[in-house]
Scaffold this active site. Structure first.
Site, PDB file in Angstrom:
ATOM      1  N   SER A 235      -3.941   2.646 -18.656  1.00 53.43           N
ATOM      2  CA  SER A 235      -5.272   2.990 -18.178  1.00 53.43           C
ATOM      3  C   SER A 235      -5.737   4.376 -18.603  1.00 53.43           C
ATOM      4  O   SER A 235      -6.850   4.779 -18.263  1.00 53.43           O
ATOM      5  CB  SER A 235      -5.305   2.901 -16.644  1.00 53.43           C
ATOM      6  OG  SER A 235      -4.392   3.808 -16.068  1.00 53.43           O
TER       7      SER A 235
ATOM      8  N   GLY B 182      -0.182   2.917   7.618  1.00 51.08           N
ATOM      9  CA  GLY B 182      -0.088   2.136   8.847  1.00 51.08           C
ATOM     10  C   GLY B 182       0.371   0.718   8.684  1.00 51.08           C
ATOM     11  O   GLY B 182       0.045  -0.129   9.516  1.00 51.08           O
ATOM     12  N   LYS B 183       1.149   0.405   7.650  1.00 50.53           N
ATOM     13  CA  LYS B 183       1.589  -0.974   7.439  1.00 50.53           C
ATOM     14  C   LYS B 183       2.529  -1.427   8.561  1.00 50.53           C
ATOM     15  O   LYS B 183       2.387  -2.527   9.103  1.00 50.53           O
ATOM     16  CB  LYS B 183       2.286  -1.105   6.084  1.00 50.53           C
ATOM     17  CG  LYS B 183       1.411  -0.748   4.899  1.00 50.53           C
ATOM     18  CD  LYS B 183       2.105  -1.000   3.580  1.00 50.53           C
ATOM     19  CE  LYS B 183       3.314  -0.108   3.393  1.00 50.53           C
ATOM     20  NZ  LYS B 183       2.954   1.319   3.289  1.00 50.53           N
TER      21      LYS B 183
ATOM     22  N   GLY C 235       2.299   5.770   4.705  1.00 50.81           N
ATOM     23  CA  GLY C 235       1.496   6.472   5.687  1.00 50.81           C
ATOM     24  C   GLY C 235       0.158   5.856   6.013  1.00 50.81           C
ATOM     25  O   GLY C 235      -0.637   6.468   6.720  1.00 50.81           O
TER      26      GLY C 235
ATOM     27  N   GLY D 139       0.817  -1.202   0.000  1.00 50.67           N
ATOM     28  CA  GLY D 139       0.000   0.000   0.000  1.00 50.67           C
ATOM     29  C   GLY D 139       0.846   1.245   0.000  1.00 50.67           C
ATOM     30  O   GLY D 139       2.077   1.185   0.167  1.00 50.67           O
TER      31      GLY D 139
ATOM     32  N   LYS E 106      -7.739   4.648  -7.155  1.00 54.11           N
ATOM     33  CA  LYS E 106      -8.171   5.665  -8.103  1.00 54.11           C
ATOM     34  C   LYS E 106      -9.481   6.314  -7.660  1.00 54.11           C
ATOM     35  O   LYS E 106      -9.654   7.539  -7.774  1.00 54.11           O
ATOM     36  CB  LYS E 106      -8.321   5.040  -9.489  1.00 54.11           C
ATOM     37  CG  LYS E 106      -7.004   4.575 -10.105  1.00 54.11           C
ATOM     38  CD  LYS E 106      -7.224   3.900 -11.441  1.00 54.11           C
ATOM     39  CE  LYS E 106      -5.893   3.446 -12.058  1.00 54.11           C
ATOM     40  NZ  LYS E 106      -6.079   2.764 -13.345  1.00 54.11           N
TER      41      LYS E 106
END
Length: 853
Positions: free
Chosen positions: A743, A380-381, A378, A375, A786
């Site tokens: 994309s 929180g991993k 920031g 992820g 997104k």
């Protein structure tokens, strides 16, 4: 200090005759033994003796031993030193001789020589005792200024030397730790003195006399060092290294005990190490290796470089937690409460931890899972990994892998190299002291590669459940079981993780937060943390949720909450200044009130009272509590807003559309701008685009040219050939940021259709999707990131491919109801339900793309 029984030397001592030096009590000396009587003493007394008493000798200075037994003994010096033989080393070259390492204990006086052959034995009288010295206070009462003067000169001498030299640093510590009665003998043996001067000190039985004789020697040494510093002033760094001292060994006979020398201490450590190996619970293979190494260590001289390496290896083997583990806390209800208290949202992570706890309840020998949290920064991993360890009741250890480019950091160095050491995995196990900790492998996507190997390849063995039960570190060279370790890796993207390593980990996506989630996180965790760090209380500062929303939308634009945390910290610092100033003003007001009351007592006149009141009202009043943080306070503290909702202004003319992009830092909105001009039919692309995005632009213009008549798209000259005498320029702000990926295809088609049709694109719609040359719309990744990016930018509608409908399950349910997720319809038409993407008044633009079925 507890009293100890005094140690007496024997009343009869064998005499060692020496003329090479003078041994003083408390010092250590090496002496060579090659004469007849001294050789007999060593062979019959020291080498055959088995008790401590047999190692105590009487050393007689200034007395040469006759070369043969037939010669009579020369006159003996009347005062000698009782010594302890610490080491005996023999040699036959060039002739038989021994080298003794002896430590002085105390003075004695020869009463009578009892025997001369094969070695002299005498009846002796002990002159100074080995029992505990009197306390410092008593000593000062007896000796007065003499002791203080001696100590002052001794400290002055040592401080003139280089304290970085270990011997000097040890001497400085001895000056403070040893009783001052022992210092004259010790310092005389260290400083530069002649044998004659040492004999005089030895013959001085009175302590006061020894002090008086030693002080001039110290003064002489100090003056010599001062002169040396003056003559060698350009080389100041070398002055302190030219010191007239010999290596200092551990002194001896304090508190009535005989401490072992450094060699004996090392031997004791080896014995203790061997006991630890025998009592450890290491596997049989590791135990065999340790037994073999300890046998080699006993035979090694301490001067060998391999001695320290082998000893460090054995100490590591003993300290490793081979079978030591912690008991897991398997209460699922308590674990759920703890995870909910520590972290808001993150339902996937919490669910996976609870599943592991549930399976552990059913099966005790479950192997530790290998998870990878992916992820943006920031979110929180890392803190989730710490919470997982707290929930399970396990030890936690973090290993930062960012920038690591040497595989030895993982597997360790082989012990053949100088300075070798174990890898970070084994070091971490040694640190935590258990074999089932939670290991956080932070930033696993930022591993490097160099000539020293690939650390990502070394992690394959660590993170493979089928192999890590037999992990072999190069330094240990013995298998260690890692199957009970819970490995948690963190990464910002999986694109840079090798496929083989990625295959060994269970990927759990950790997307960014919505605005509502950030508000909850701020008021549950961030604001209380900042208040505690800045010494504030809720009674002093109040931050409403509306203010928090302004900070999120106007001062930060991120997937995580780090910038939000920093902004809250800046607010707390500003409030802390106000609170501190208010306390100072309150104290000033209190002092003015006291002055007013005293003035009222002295002056009873009523008309003087208003003057004192007006004096106090002139003072600035402290701020009212709590201090409310509103939009105006935000502007004063954080400055003008950094981000504004500029979407509607950017889409005020045809040829502009909003796309959605995914980055390792989270989702971002992306503007696509197009313009046309007279030319030769060229397509210009700017904005640091990658090859894939350039191909998407060519695909879009080709598809629009082939379907121009169908949708009534013309160039400025009214021709359906869109590139006829027309150049097209596509730009992707910001130009300094590299962009790539498929994309953006749908966004480019919409932007060009708006340009050629003259219709505006709705300012509240963002879109994403890949196109093909036949108009097929393919699914893309990063849908949740997104959508959250569009949500942060204030966009109300998002267009995604129909095949991405499955990804809508990951979208939080607390998004505003005005946001609608639209899709490509199955009948082959792109219909923007009940709204217009390209509009002029009431007209509706339908793009008939074929759908990928």
């Amino acid at each position: 200090m507890s009293s100890v029984s005094p140690i007496q030397i024997p009343s009869r001592l064998p005499l060692l005759l020496t003329h090479e030096g003078v041994l003083l009590p408390g010092s250590t000396m090496r002496t060579s033994v090659d004469s007849a009587r001294n050789l007999q003493l060593v062979r019959n007394r020291l080498l055959k003796g088995t008790s401590l008493q047999s190692t105590i000798l009487g050393v007689i200075p200034n007395t040469p031993d006759p070369a043969s037994d037939a010669q009579d003994l020369p006159p003996l010096h009347r005062i000698g030193t009782a010594a302890l033989a610490v080491q005996v080393v023999g040699s036959n070259w060039p002739k038989p001789h021994y080298t003794l390492l002896i430590t002085g204990l105390c003075r004695f006086q020869i009463v009578q020589v009892l025997k001369e052959k094969p070695y002299p034995i005498a009846e002796v009288e002990q002159l100074d005792r080995l029992e505990e010295f009197p306390s410092t206070c008593k000593m000062r009462e007896e000796l007065g200024e003499l002791s203080e003067q001696f100590y002052k000169y001794a400290v002055q001498l040592v401080e003139m030397l280089d304290m970085s030299v270990p011997a000097v640093a040890k001497l400085r510590r001895l000056l403070d730790s040893l009783p001052r009665e022992a210092l004259p003998d010790i310092l005389t043996s260290i400083i530069r003195t002649s044998n004659k001067e040492k004999l005089q000190i030895l013959d001085a039985v009175s302590l006061e006399e020894r002090f008086k004789m030693t002080i001039p020697l110290l003064v002489r040494q100090i003056e010599g060092l001062k002169l040396l510093q003056k003559t060698r002033k350009p080389k100041q760094d070398d002055d302190k290294r030219v010191i007239a001292i010999r290596p200092i060994r551990r002194i001896t006979h304090i508190s009535g005990t005989l401490e072992d020398e450094d060699e004996d201490e090392d031997n004791d450590d080896i014995v203790m190490l061997e006991k630890k190996i025998q009592t450890s619970s290491m596997p049989e293979q590791a135990h065999k290796v340790c037994v073999k190494e300890i046998k080699r260590l006993k035979k090694m001289p301490q001067s060998m470089p391999e001695y320290a390496l082998t000893r460090n290896y054995l100490e590591l083997m003993v300290e490793l937690p081979w079978n030591k583990s912690t008991t897991d806390r398997l209460d699922i209800r308590a674990a759920r409460i703890l995870l909910d208290n520590d972290h808001y949202a993150m339902e996937k992570l919490k669910k996976r931890v609870l599943e592991y706890l549930a399976v552990r309840q059913l099966k005790n020998n479950l192997k530790g899972p290998i998870l990878c949290f992916v992820g943006p920064p920031g979110v929180g991993k890392t803190s989730v990994g710490r919470s997982v360890a707290k929930t399970l009741g396990r030890e936690f250890h973090r290993i930062a892998l960012g920038g690591v480019c040497d595989q030895s950091d993982i597997r360790g160095h082989r012990r053949t190299y100088v300075g070798s050491m174990p890898g970070r995995i084994i070091n971490g196990l040694k640190t935590v002291g258990v074999n089932n900790p939670v290991f956080l492998l932070d930033e696993v996507d930022k591993l490097g590669k160099s000539l020293q190997g690939d650390p990502a390849a070394a992690l394959l063995e660590v993170l493979d459940p089928e192999q890590n039960h037999n992990f072999t570190d190069h330094y240990l060279n013995v298998a260690f079981d890692l199957s009970q370790v819970l490995f948690i890796a963190t990464a910002n993207t999986t694109a840079t993780i090798p496929a083989a390593l990625l295959d060994r980990m269970e990927i759990i996506q950790v997307p960014g937060y919505t605005q509502e989630e950030k508000i909850e996180i701020a008021h549950r965790h961030l604001i209380p943390k900042q208040l505690e760090q800045h010494g504030l209380t809720p009674q002093q500062i109040q931050i409403p949720q509306v203010t928090t929303l302004d900070i999120i939308t106007r001062y930060t634009r991120e997937a995580g909450v780090r910038s939000l945390d920093r902004k809250l910290g800046a607010i707390c610092r500003a409030v802390a200044v106000k609170v501190a100033e208010g306390q100072h003003k309150e104290a000033k007001l209190d002092r003015s009130d006291v002055t007013e009351r005293e003035g009222c007592r002295e002056h009873i006149l009523e008309d003087e009272k208003p003057e004192s009141i007006s004096d106090t009202t002139d003072l600035a009043l402290p701020p009212e509590m709590p201090i409310l943080i509103d939009f105006h306070a935000l502007k004063d503290i954080l400055g003008p807003p950094m981000y504004e909702m500029e979407v509607s202004q950017r889409l005020s003319q045809p040829g502009v559309a909003i796309g959605l992009a995914w980055t390792p830092l989270g989702g971002e909105i992306m503007f696509v701008e197009a313009s046309r001009m007279d030319g030769e039919g060229q397509l210009t692309l700017t904005g640091q685009l990658g090859d894939v995005m350039k191909e998407s632009a060519h695909l879009a213009i080709s598809w629009l040219r082939s379907n121009a008549k169908k949708y009534q798209l013309t160039n400025a000259f009214g021709s359906f050939d869109l590139l006829d005498n027309t150049d097209i320029h596509l730009h992707f702000p910001a130009g300094a940021v590299t962009k790539d990926g498929p994309s953006a295809g749908v966004t480019i088609v919409t932007c060009l259709a708006s340009l050629f049709s003259g219709r505006l694109v709705r300012s509240d719609v963002a879109m994403t999707g890949e196109i093909t040359l036949r108009g097929l719309v393919l699914p893309v990744g990063g849908i949740k990131d997104k959508v959250l990016a569009a949500h942060r930018a204030g966009l109300k509608q998002v267009i995604i491919p129909r095949r991405n409908e499955k990804d809508l399950e990951g979208i939080p349910g607390n998004l505003p109801p005005t946001k609608r997720i639209l899709g490509w319809q199955a009948d082959g038409c792109l219909i923007f339900c009940e709204t217009e993407v390209l509009n002029t008044g009431q007209k509706m633009f339908d793009c008939h793309f074929n759908t990928w079925k």
